[in-house]
Design an enzyme around this catalytic site. Structure first.
Site, PDB file in Angstrom:
ATOM      1  CD  GLU A   1      -3.184   0.730   0.448  1.00  0.00           C
ATOM      2  OE1 GLU A   1      -2.670   1.573  -0.321  1.00  0.00           O
ATOM      3  OE2 GLU A   1      -4.378   0.752   0.777  1.00  0.00           O
ATOM      4  CG  ASP A   2      -1.043   4.670  -1.555  1.00  0.00           C
ATOM      5  OD1 ASP A   2      -1.681   4.000  -0.709  1.00  0.00           O
ATOM      6  OD2 ASP A   2      -1.605   5.462  -2.337  1.00  0.00           O
TER       7      ASP A   2
ATOM      8  CG  ASP B   1      -5.416   9.240   6.170  1.00  0.00           C
ATOM      9  OD1 ASP B   1      -4.757   9.799   7.048  1.00  0.00           O
ATOM     10  OD2 ASP B   1      -6.373   9.787   5.589  1.00  0.00           O
TER      11      ASP B   1
ATOM     12  CE  LYS C   1      -1.592  11.623   5.551  1.00  0.00           C
ATOM     13  NZ  LYS C   1      -2.783  12.331   5.017  1.00  0.00           N
TER      14      LYS C   1
ATOM     15  CG  PHE D   1      -3.592  15.577   1.106  1.00  0.00           C
ATOM     16  CD1 PHE D   1      -4.451  14.529   1.444  1.00  0.00           C
ATOM     17  CD2 PHE D   1      -3.292  15.790  -0.221  1.00  0.00           C
ATOM     18  CE1 PHE D   1      -4.996  13.710   0.458  1.00  0.00           C
ATOM     19  CE2 PHE D   1      -3.837  14.977  -1.216  1.00  0.00           C
ATOM     20  CZ  PHE D   1      -4.689  13.938  -0.868  1.00  0.00           C
TER      21      PHE D   1
ATOM     22  NE  ARG E   1      -3.018   8.436  -9.638  1.00  0.00           N
ATOM     23  CZ  ARG E   1      -3.689   8.051  -8.546  1.00  0.00           C
ATOM     24  NH1 ARG E   1      -3.032   7.624  -7.504  1.00  0.00           N
ATOM     25  NH2 ARG E   1      -5.005   8.105  -8.510  1.00  0.00           N
TER      26      ARG E   1
HETATM   27  P1  IMP Z   1      -7.587   5.316   4.603  1.00  0.00           P
HETATM   28  O1  IMP Z   1      -8.692   4.375   4.253  1.00  0.00           O
HETATM   29  O2  IMP Z   1      -8.060   6.540   5.316  1.00  0.00           O
HETATM   30  O3  IMP Z   1      -6.458   4.639   5.372  1.00  0.00           O
HETATM   31  O4  IMP Z   1      -7.043   5.903   3.258  1.00  0.00           O
HETATM   32  C1  IMP Z   1      -6.193   5.201   2.468  1.00  0.00           C
HETATM   33  C2  IMP Z   1      -6.139   5.734   1.061  1.00  0.00           C
HETATM   34  O5  IMP Z   1      -6.450   7.140   1.007  1.00  0.00           O
HETATM   35  C3  IMP Z   1      -4.742   5.613   0.539  1.00  0.00           C
HETATM   36  O6  IMP Z   1      -4.555   4.359  -0.085  1.00  0.00           O
HETATM   37  C4  IMP Z   1      -4.644   6.780  -0.404  1.00  0.00           C
HETATM   38  O7  IMP Z   1      -5.100   6.400  -1.683  1.00  0.00           O
HETATM   39  C5  IMP Z   1      -5.547   7.828   0.181  1.00  0.00           C
HETATM   40  N1  IMP Z   1      -4.804   8.822   1.005  1.00  0.00           N
HETATM   41  C6  IMP Z   1      -4.752   8.915   2.347  1.00  0.00           C
HETATM   42  N2  IMP Z   1      -3.967   9.918   2.751  1.00  0.00           N
HETATM   43  C7  IMP Z   1      -3.495  10.494   1.622  1.00  0.00           C
HETATM   44  C8  IMP Z   1      -2.589  11.598   1.366  1.00  0.00           C
HETATM   45  O8  IMP Z   1      -2.039  12.276   2.262  1.00  0.00           O
HETATM   46  N3  IMP Z   1      -2.358  11.880   0.053  1.00  0.00           N
HETATM   47  C9  IMP Z   1      -2.916  11.175  -0.978  1.00  0.00           C
HETATM   48  N4  IMP Z   1      -3.742  10.131  -0.776  1.00  0.00           N
HETATM   49  C10 IMP Z   1      -4.027   9.790   0.504  1.00  0.00           C
HETATM   50 MG    MG Z   2      -4.197   3.789  -2.035  1.00  0.00          MG
END
Ligand code: IMP
Ligand code: MG
Length: 181
Positions: free
Chosen positions: A101-102, A105, A133, A154, A167
């Site tokens: 995963e990238d 969050d 994060k 962000f 990207r």
């Molecule tokens: P989560 O479900 O809140 O953990 O969000 C995960 C997904 O939200 C990641 O796989 C990203 O695609 C996107 N995301 C979360 N934070 C960021 C950020 O700071 N920049 C860009 N994409 C983000």
């Molecule tokens: Mg993602």
């Protein structure tokens, strides 16, 4: 338009990214050995990380891809509603699966994936995230490999987008808050 002009700063330069990915690759190679893991990339954000991580592995491994949506358009907050847009090509039953995963969050996206994958009976399931994060976490998840812990800002670049752009940047940058507020 220069994408760089919309950044407040560079958080992780390209050479630090590559050095850390090389370390992760060495660790993962050591941990899996001859287990022939299946690396699952979460599209689209994980694509740069997966391609560099794969090249940093010294062990035999396979790649597969999955697309999931949790964000829409310009929003910078996750909706908590996760949907599979494109599923894996092959079965993961009895496979050693490593989710790549990238960024983690709130954890909602990953938590949904982990539940979905566990129901398919893999031999093992681990998670490798480039960025964490942790301040924003709403769902508790154990991360097996983490590239960098980052503050609650962000970020874009190296696969991560804002409104589908940025990207391609080879580093991780912080978007100017006025871009999305
Ligand atoms: P989560 O479900 O809140 O953990 O969000 C995960 C997904 O939200 C990641 O796989 C990203 O695609 C996107 N995301 C979360 N934070 C960021 C950020 O700071 N920049 C860009 N994409 C983000
Ligand atoms: Mg993602």
């Amino acid at each position: 338009m220069r994408l760089e002009d919309n950044l407040a700063k560079i958080l992780i330069p390209s050479d630090r990214l590559q050095a850390r990915i090389y370390e992760l690759g060495a660790q993962i190679s050591k941990d899996y050995g001859d287990a022939r893991p299946l690396l699952v990339c979460v599209l689209k954000g994980g694509v740069m990380f997966l391609s560099d991580l794969s090249r940093a592995l010294s062990i035999p491994h396979e790649l597969d891809f999955m697309a999931i949506s949790s964000y829409g358009g310009k929003r910078v907050e996750t909706s908590g509603v996760v949907r599979i847009i494109m599923d894996l090509n092959a079965s993961i039953e009895r496979r050693h699966v490593l989710i790549v995963e990238d960024i983690i969050d709130t954890g909602h996206t990953l938590s949904y994936m982990v539940d979905t994958f566990k129901a398919r009976n893999p031999a093992s399931l681990k998670i490798c995230a480039l960025l964490n994060k942790s301040e924003r976490r709403e769902k508790e998840i154990l991360l097996d490999y983490v590239g960098f812990d980052i503050p609650n800002e962000f970020v874009v670049g190296y696969g991560l987008d804002f409104d589908e752009l940025y990207r391609n940047l080879p580093y991780i940058g912080v978007l100017k808050p006025e871009m999305y507020s």
